[in-house]
Design a protein around this motif. Sequence first.
Motif, mmCIF file in Angstrom:
data_model
loop_
_atom_site.group_PDB
_atom_site.id
_atom_site.type_symbol
_atom_site.label_atom_id
_atom_site.label_comp_id
_atom_site.label_asym_id
_atom_site.label_seq_id
_atom_site.Cartn_x
_atom_site.Cartn_y
_atom_site.Cartn_z
ATOM 1 N N ARG A 198 13.731 10.890 12.421
ATOM 2 C CA ARG A 198 12.495 11.126 13.152
ATOM 3 C C ARG A 198 11.345 10.052 12.863
ATOM 4 N N TYR A 199 10.861 9.835 14.060
ATOM 5 C CA TYR A 199 9.609 8.763 13.973
ATOM 6 C C TYR A 199 8.309 9.514 14.167
ATOM 7 N N VAL A 200 7.305 9.163 13.540
ATOM 8 C CA VAL A 200 6.122 9.839 13.209
ATOM 9 C C VAL A 200 4.970 8.610 13.669
ATOM 10 N N ASN A 201 4.296 8.779 15.009
ATOM 11 C CA ASN A 201 3.112 7.799 15.351
ATOM 12 C C ASN A 201 1.909 8.704 15.138
ATOM 13 N N SER A 202 0.939 8.104 14.088
ATOM 14 C CA SER A 202 -0.175 8.807 13.669
ATOM 15 C C SER A 202 -1.063 8.284 14.813
ATOM 16 N N LEU A 203 -2.211 9.115 15.232
ATOM 17 C CA LEU A 203 -3.189 8.955 16.001
ATOM 18 C C LEU A 203 -4.701 8.763 15.544
ATOM 19 N N GLU A 229 -3.996 -0.928 -8.163
ATOM 20 C CA GLU A 229 -5.381 -0.422 -8.091
ATOM 21 C C GLU A 229 -5.346 0.968 -7.356
ATOM 22 N N ASP A 230 -5.988 1.825 -7.758
ATOM 23 C CA ASP A 230 -6.072 3.250 -7.055
ATOM 24 C C ASP A 230 -6.997 2.962 -5.867
ATOM 25 N N ILE A 231 -6.586 3.604 -4.726
ATOM 26 C CA ILE A 231 -7.131 3.562 -3.405
ATOM 27 C C ILE A 231 -8.329 4.410 -3.408
ATOM 28 N N ASP A 232 -9.419 4.050 -3.165
ATOM 29 C CA ASP A 232 -10.758 4.750 -3.198
ATOM 30 C C ASP A 232 -10.627 5.841 -2.003
ATOM 31 N N LYS A 233 -10.693 7.020 -2.274
ATOM 32 C CA LYS A 233 -10.535 8.150 -1.473
ATOM 33 C C LYS A 233 -11.762 8.149 -0.399
ATOM 34 N N ASP A 234 -12.829 7.760 -1.013
ATOM 35 C CA ASP A 234 -14.155 7.989 0.054
ATOM 36 C C ASP A 234 -13.915 6.980 1.158
ATOM 37 N N GLN A 235 -13.132 5.965 1.087
ATOM 38 C CA GLN A 235 -12.971 5.095 2.180
ATOM 39 C C GLN A 235 -11.775 5.592 3.054
ATOM 40 N N ILE A 236 -10.980 6.619 2.812
ATOM 41 C CA ILE A 236 -9.754 7.026 3.498
ATOM 42 C C ILE A 236 -10.229 8.196 4.467
ATOM 43 N N ASN A 237 -9.712 8.175 5.333
ATOM 44 C CA ASN A 237 -9.773 9.577 6.551
ATOM 45 C C ASN A 237 -8.721 10.554 5.591
ATOM 46 N N ARG A 238 -9.189 11.505 5.010
ATOM 47 C CA ARG A 238 -8.228 12.306 4.556
ATOM 48 C C ARG A 238 -7.250 13.191 5.651
ATOM 49 N N PHE A 239 -7.370 13.591 6.715
ATOM 50 C CA PHE A 239 -6.736 14.198 7.384
ATOM 51 C C PHE A 239 -6.066 13.135 8.523
ATOM 52 N N ASN A 240 -4.701 13.304 8.572
ATOM 53 C CA ASN A 240 -4.129 12.546 9.369
ATOM 54 C C ASN A 240 -3.375 13.170 10.512
ATOM 55 N N PHE A 251 0.548 17.321 10.992
ATOM 56 C CA PHE A 251 -0.843 17.371 10.299
ATOM 57 C C PHE A 251 -0.621 17.090 8.993
ATOM 58 N N SER A 252 -1.380 15.876 8.393
ATOM 59 C CA SER A 252 -1.298 15.510 7.112
ATOM 60 C C SER A 252 -2.654 15.515 6.221
ATOM 61 N N TYR A 253 -2.563 15.529 5.035
ATOM 62 C CA TYR A 253 -3.554 15.504 4.224
ATOM 63 C C TYR A 253 -3.352 14.373 3.156
ATOM 64 N N PHE A 254 -4.386 13.512 2.890
ATOM 65 C CA PHE A 254 -4.254 12.579 2.018
ATOM 66 C C PHE A 254 -4.254 12.945 0.537
ATOM 67 N N ILE A 255 -3.560 12.813 -0.401
ATOM 68 C CA ILE A 255 -3.483 13.027 -1.858
ATOM 69 C C ILE A 255 -4.224 11.972 -2.452
ATOM 70 N N VAL A 312 0.795 -1.064 0.109
ATOM 71 C CA VAL A 312 0.073 0.003 -0.019
ATOM 72 C C VAL A 312 0.877 1.110 -0.098
ATOM 73 N N LYS A 313 0.699 2.188 -0.806
ATOM 74 C CA LYS A 313 1.688 3.380 -1.003
ATOM 75 C C LYS A 313 0.628 4.404 -0.933
ATOM 76 N N MET A 314 0.852 5.344 0.072
ATOM 77 C CA MET A 314 -0.051 6.435 0.270
ATOM 78 C C MET A 314 0.635 7.863 0.294
ATOM 79 N N ASN A 315 0.169 8.649 -0.461
ATOM 80 C CA ASN A 315 1.094 10.162 -0.489
ATOM 81 C C ASN A 315 0.275 11.153 0.215
ATOM 82 N N TYR A 316 0.676 11.925 0.900
ATOM 83 C CA TYR A 316 0.285 12.925 1.909
ATOM 84 C C TYR A 316 1.165 14.223 1.605
ATOM 85 N N ILE A 317 0.649 15.403 1.958
ATOM 86 C CA ILE A 317 1.148 16.685 2.198
ATOM 87 C C ILE A 317 1.077 16.762 3.925
#
Length: 239
Positions: free
Chosen positions: A209-214, A178-189, A147-151, A120-125
């Motif tokens: 750096r280590y980042v642990n998402s909540l 396959e492309d990830i269905d954006k409707d199933q993904i929480n855009r904000f991380n 703070f991240s936003y899923f692209i 699974v590859k996920m791209n964020y800003i």
Amino acid sequence: MKKLFLGLALTAGTLAFAQETETKTETKTVNASPLKKDVQPVRFGIKAGGNSAYFSEQKFGINSQQLGFHAGAFVNIPLSKQFSLQPEVLYNQMGAKDVISSTETDNGVTNVKTKVEGRVKMNYISVPLMVQMRPVDNFYIEAGPEFSYFINGKTKGETSIATTTGGVTTTTTSSNTEDIDKDQINRFNFGLGLGLGYDITSNIGISARYVNSLTKIDKSRPAAENNNRVFQLGLNYKF
């Protein structure tokens, strides 16, 4: 006559004292605030490096690490000699890898190894906001929110079959993406980061750096088993 000279002496003494008093100036010493002592100027910079990401439901290991990268810009704002604030804006890749199955058969003549992997590859800003503390001049530790936003993103299934006969190995690979269905993904991380860094020179530095998402990734699953973990190692350049 004596009274006259005495009066003139008193008058002269009074005038001399008055002139001496007028020439005195009061000097006040203003101590610099200890918070602003030896503060360095605000500096802008760029950074880039590699990512090693996985999901919280997985065990940390080689088979669960999805490799990617991060790149972007930052501004370092000194608050004192020891503390600074560093906001960043990054293009940030996360995700995970998993070995679904791995089998091996050997009939004495031919050895066949089959491996099925999912990626699974996920791209964020991402916008980290790090507070840095310097126990010594060139070394710092940092912590803060991200703070991240899923692209966008992709899922990939890959099957590889390695056949060895008479010492000769032939590998065949098949995959589907396959492309990830954006409707199933929480855009904000939202996550918390902890790291350290070292300034090699006044312009070039390295950081880890280590980042642990909540927040959860998949809207339909609990957050505790469904969020991002990522290790970052990179270089930065300050102008």
